[in-house]
Design an enzyme around this catalytic site. Structure first.
Site, mmCIF file in Angstrom:
data_model
loop_
_atom_site.group_PDB
_atom_site.id
_atom_site.type_symbol
_atom_site.label_atom_id
_atom_site.label_comp_id
_atom_site.label_asym_id
_atom_site.label_seq_id
_atom_site.Cartn_x
_atom_site.Cartn_y
_atom_site.Cartn_z
ATOM 1 N N SER A 264 0.824 -1.206 0.000
ATOM 2 C CA SER A 264 0.000 0.000 0.000
ATOM 3 C C SER A 264 0.857 1.253 0.000
ATOM 4 O O SER A 264 0.353 2.345 -0.230
ATOM 5 C CB SER A 264 -0.912 0.001 1.225
ATOM 6 N N ASN B 162 -3.327 6.439 -0.481
ATOM 7 C CA ASN B 162 -2.694 6.633 0.826
ATOM 8 C C ASN B 162 -1.929 7.942 0.896
ATOM 9 O O ASN B 162 -1.852 8.573 1.942
ATOM 10 C CB ASN B 162 -1.776 5.460 1.162
ATOM 11 N N GLU C 177 -6.284 -0.092 -6.986
ATOM 12 C CA GLU C 177 -5.291 0.891 -7.431
ATOM 13 C C GLU C 177 -4.220 0.112 -8.193
ATOM 14 O O GLU C 177 -3.543 -0.731 -7.612
ATOM 15 C CB GLU C 177 -4.704 1.578 -6.196
ATOM 16 N N HIS D 148 -3.026 -2.786 -5.726
ATOM 17 C CA HIS D 148 -3.325 -2.382 -4.346
ATOM 18 C C HIS D 148 -4.823 -2.459 -4.090
ATOM 19 O O HIS D 148 -5.599 -1.678 -4.626
ATOM 20 C CB HIS D 148 -2.789 -0.959 -4.111
#
Ligand code: 3HC
Length: 713
Positions: A406, A477, A439, A427
């Site tokens: 991540s 993130n 992702e 991800h």
């Protein structure tokens, strides 16, 4: 706007009117004008006895043309022609022409009959559908209500409770099987003509409607439920009022121009735009066949990913390091599938079949014929590096090597291999078999073919993919790391933890930053945080609050204590004990409540909800701007989708960049500058944001894609 209808008359005297507007036969104004003309023609012709309405290529209609909304939002008139006149479609076409016709009409529905499409079908005197047809009024998902009589006809056809469910929950009704659609519809229309079947105008039916008192109770219950489930949205309430009062058109027009509608229409197109990646999906590459996927690591993420793949028909090999972990992983997958059975999403028979596609292993023996590997082990760089060099040895040279990391830079993960062209990030978001976002992270060396392959897998497992560039934290993130950080900064300077979480959930996030931290767990929060400290030291706020709490074995929800305390039912309650950790963290940071700097001092202990929202979310907008300007995302709209699907940013606010633009770059930049003077560089606006603010320009245009386009000219 395009599209038309065609008319053909058979020897049986039935006219078939076909809606023709690929790809989903949406109802543009041209189509609606043409529908009226075809109907008028059929009604006038002596050789026509009855009418069947259908859609070309197995799709009845996906509803009103949503592209036309864009014009309204830009302040332009929708189009010319009679159908653009207020109320014309609803009254002149559907009520006065179709429903009131002296010749019977039947809608023959294959595939989709959504929104305006279903409303056209409901104007007909009967509806015949195939077993796979999807019928629904999903208008509320776009911030509007049905506008072609749907709020009135649907309750009369299916009763209030089902009609409310179809409109408010926007679920689809699957009809009982029908066969030979057009022939059945033709016969049905003639049967109506010859009075062998009832000739029913939907609007005049009353047999399904509940008695008035009962109907009012149902509507009031629906109102209360909608207020609870969608407190920030007006249109569900308006929809219920309109069902009750019957005045649809004016409200439809008002909602069409609302910010909620603008935002939701933006999200609709943005979501469909994520699979269009310049330089990748425009090369004519076809996805390769992927049937067997290996997953490394059977933890929460690995087992969730395995579940998603199994449910979509893939064969899955799950590798763990020992029997105990393997058993745990296989058990978690089985539990996920069992829960699908319990929810009625998977039959018992399919459960057995699905599970039979799963194999647990402890070595790389079965990796030689897998098409793709997804590594989902803990976030440890050297462990991942070791795994990727092993994979290079055991997998075929065509096998895609994906990592579910991540935060960690993929170049670092693949550093010890020569397989950079087939290394890619996949991800997922936890729980991976439920959360809708995937992702997809590409490095400069990832081959377009591998991206196309993963996009295809994403589609098959029903995820919305967003392709992003490689960097620490990728898009989601990275955009959201300031979310917790700003909240920590505010708390160390006197703001209340629970007030922050409340303000942010009221804004529409599924949970505030502190509740989220508890859910993710402090271990992960610290590991991820340290990646950001290392890579973006100049703008990372270093708070000791989380480490201090973790030292005391408060590590979030799993330990039943974090920023909240949790009971047996996982209900979170505030904890007064937190005060001591906050005071200690404040002391270690050397900050005081309400520091006396600058004239425009904001007393953080007394922040209003609006100020909390701005101080927590403007830094997120700021980071999203960096991500966009660096070209990590090719379109600002991709970041909107990433935030909505990955973090639960409210779609009715259009996503993080869209929301930023609704507030204005100038205002956001001004605020960030003001706070950075008081509280440091954490708030400092990035170059791109400052530049857009100086120009008074929106944030969503002018990123790296535009710069690249300019440099190519
Ligand atoms: C007055 C009325 O009451 C108001 C209305 O009718 S509002 C419209 C109500 N209808 C809807 O909300 C349906 C919206 N569409 C959908 O849910 C889905 O597109 C669908 C279920 C129809 C098809 O899904 P799927 O097969 O996965 O294809 P999907 O990728 O979504 O769409 C295919 C293409 O059709 C377009 N499209 C779908 N529905 C459309 C619509 N109603 N208007 C215009 N374009 C539409 C999409 O933008 C996409 O275009 P692209 O290929 O250029 O990206």
């Amino acid at each position: 706007m395009g599209g038309t209808t065609t008319i053909s008359v058979g020897s049986d005297g039935v006219a078939i009117i076909t809606i023709l507007n690929p790809p989903v036969n949406s109802l543009s104004l041209d189509v609606l004008n043409s529908l009226k003309e075809s109907f008028d023609q059929a009604l006038q012709r002596d050789d026509v006895k009855a009418i069947v309405v259908t859609g070309a290529k197995g799709k009845f209609s996906g509803g009103f043309d949503i592209n036309a909304f864009g014009g309204v939002h830009d302040g332009k008139a929708m189009s010319t022609g009679p159908a653009s006149k207020p109320g014309y479609v609803s009254i002149d076409i559907l009520s006065d022409t179709v429903e009131a016709a002296r010749k019977p009409s039947v809608a023959a529905i294959d595939g989709l009959a959504l929104g305006g499409g279903l409303e056209v079908a409901m104007g007909c005197h009967a509806r015949i559908a195939t077993s796979t047809a999807q019928l629904g009024l999903p208008e509320l998902q776009l911030g509007i209500i049905p506008g072609f009589g749907g709020t009135q006809r649907l309750p009369r056809l299916v009763g209030l409770p089902k009609a409310l469910e179809m409109m408010l929950v926007s679920c689809y009704l699957f009809n009982p099987p029908g066969d030979e659609l057009l022939d059945t519809a033709r016969r049905w229309a003639l049967d109506i003509l010859e009075r062998r079947r009832p000739w029913v105008a939907s609007l005049y039916r009353t047999d399904k409607l509940e008695p008035l008192g009962e109907a009012r109770e149902i509507l009031n219950f629906a109102r209360a439920q909608a207020r609870r489930q969608a407190p920030n949205m007006q249109h569900p309430q308006v929809c219920i009022d309109v069902i009750e009062e019957g005045i649809e058109y004016n409200e439809f027009q008002v909602l069409l121009k609302s910010d909620t509608c603008k935002s939701l229409v933006h999200i609709f197109f943005a979501q469909r735009g994520t699979t269009k990646v310049p330089g990748v999906t425009d090369r004519g590459l076809k996805p390769r066949r992927i049937s067997k996927v290996a997953i490394l690591g059977g933890g929460l993420m690995g087992s969730g990913i395995a579940t998603a793949l199994l449910l979509s028909g893939y064969q899955v090999v799950l590798k763990e390091v020992n029997e105990k972990f393997l058993e745990g992983g296989l058990g978690r997958i089985k539990a996920n599938l069992t829960s699908s059975v319990k929810k009625g999403k998977l039959s018992q028979e399919k459960f057995e079949k699905t599970l039979s596609r799963l194999k647990g292993v402890l070595d790389y023996e079965s990796f030689k014929d897998v098409d793709m590997v997804i590594e989902a082990v803990i976030e440890n760089v050297s462990l991942k590096q070791q795994i990727f060099s092993d994979l290079e040895k055991y997998c075929s040279p065509h096998c895609i090597l994906a990592s579910n990391t991540s935060t960690i830079d993929l170049n670092l993960i693949g550093e010890k291999t020569k397989s950079h062209d087939r290394i890619i990030g996949a991800h997922f978001f936890s729980p991976a078999h439920i959360m809708p976002l995937l992702e997809i992270v590409r490095t400069e060396k990832t081959s377009p073919q591998v991206i196309v392959d993963l996009l295809d897998v994403g589609k098959k497992i029903r995820k919305t993919p967003v392709v992003v560039g490689n960097c620490t934290g990728f898009a989601v993130n990275r955009m959201f790391f300031p979310y917790t950080q700003s909240a920590l900064l505010l708390v160390e300077r006197g703001a209340d933890i629970y007030k922050i979480d409340r303000a942010i959930t009221k804004f529409g996030m599924p949970m505030g930053p502190f509740r989220l931290c508890d859910l993710v767990g402090f271990g992960v929060a610290i590991a991820t945080g340290s990646q950001f400290v290392e890579n973006f030291p100049e703008r990372t706020y270093r708070s000791m609050l989380i480490p201090l709490m973790q030292e005391d074995k408060r590590a979030g929800e799993t330990t039943r204590k974090g920023f909240y305390v949790y009971n047996d039912k996982r209900k979170a309650s505030p904890d007064p004990e937190l005060k001591k950790y906050i005071e200690k963290a404040r002391e270690m940071a050397g900050v005081s409540v309400d520091p006396k700097v600058g004239g425009a001092l904001i007393q953080l202990a007394k922040l209003s909800d609006k100020e909390i929202i701005e101080m927590v979310l403007f830094p997120v907008v700021n980071e999203a701007c960096r991500v966009y300007a660096e070209g990590i995302a090719v379109k600002a709209a991709d970041l909107d989708i990433a935030g909505v699907m990955g973090m639960g940013f409210p779609p009715y606010r259009g996503g993080i960049m869209f929301w930023g633009d609704s507030i204005g770059s100038k205002y956001i930049c001004g605020k960030l500058e003001e706070w950075s003077k008081m509280y440091g560089d954490f708030f400092k606006p990035c170059g791109y944001l400052a530049e857009r603010a100086a120009l008074g320009a929106p944030l969503s245009t002018g990123g790296a894609d535009e710069a690249k386009a300019k440099s190519r000219l």
